[in-house]
Scaffold this motif. Structure first.
Motif, PDB file in Angstrom:
ATOM      1  N   VAL A  17     -35.347   3.064  34.427  1.00 43.83           N
ATOM      2  CA  VAL A  17     -33.394   2.389  34.635  1.00 43.83           C
ATOM      3  C   VAL A  17     -32.955   1.212  35.189  1.00 43.83           C
ATOM      4  N   ASN A  18     -34.000   0.997  35.241  1.00 38.98           N
ATOM      5  CA  ASN A  18     -34.104  -0.469  36.046  1.00 38.98           C
ATOM      6  C   ASN A  18     -34.792  -2.030  35.101  1.00 38.98           C
ATOM      7  N   ALA A  19     -35.418  -0.940  34.431  1.00 34.63           N
ATOM      8  CA  ALA A  19     -36.095  -2.294  33.671  1.00 34.63           C
ATOM      9  C   ALA A  19     -36.127  -1.777  32.269  1.00 34.63           C
ATOM     10  N   GLY A  20     -34.578  -1.674  32.698  1.00 39.58           N
ATOM     11  CA  GLY A  20     -33.885  -2.105  31.271  1.00 39.58           C
ATOM     12  C   GLY A  20     -34.058  -0.292  29.870  1.00 39.58           C
ATOM     13  N   GLY A  21     -34.628   0.400  30.271  1.00 38.05           N
ATOM     14  CA  GLY A  21     -35.133   1.828  29.792  1.00 38.05           C
ATOM     15  C   GLY A  21     -33.191   2.235  29.571  1.00 38.05           C
ATOM     16  N   PHE A  45     -28.275   5.843  26.097  1.00 39.85           N
ATOM     17  CA  PHE A  45     -26.542   5.849  25.844  1.00 39.85           C
ATOM     18  C   PHE A  45     -26.743   5.656  24.725  1.00 39.85           C
ATOM     19  N   HIS A  46     -25.537   6.028  23.875  1.00 36.44           N
ATOM     20  CA  HIS A  46     -24.986   5.795  22.591  1.00 36.44           C
ATOM     21  C   HIS A  46     -24.318   3.892  22.739  1.00 36.44           C
TER      22      HIS A  46
END
Length: 78
Positions: free
Chosen positions: A58-62, A67-68
């Motif tokens: 989540v924190n690495a930009g994933g 999300f749409h």
């Protein structure tokens, strides 16, 4: 503190982290508890590994892939 109590405390702490991730991150970022058993193993360290990977994802930009494009992060976390 005896070993069984220490392990129980470890599981309780990991459960708090899992709950926080499940409540604030998109579905699918964290494998189910059953999947963690199969993918990583049965020990608290295995659950910790799965939780850490979810946080890093989540924190690495994933996060954007979960999300749409028309849904803001703020609306998902409410």
């Amino acid at each position: 503190m005896e070993a069984p109590e220490t392990i129980q405390n470890a599981w309780a702490g990991l459960k708090l982290v899992r709950t926080a991730i499940e409540q604030t991150c998109p579905a699918g970022v964290l494998p189910s508890e059953e999947a963690v058993l199969l993918l990583y193993g049965p020990e608290p360290v295995h659950e910790g590994e799965a939780l850490a990977k979810a946080i890093i994802e989540v924190n690495a930009g994933g996060l954007s892939r979960y999300f749409h494009s028309n849904q803001s992060v703020g609306s998902r976390l409410d």
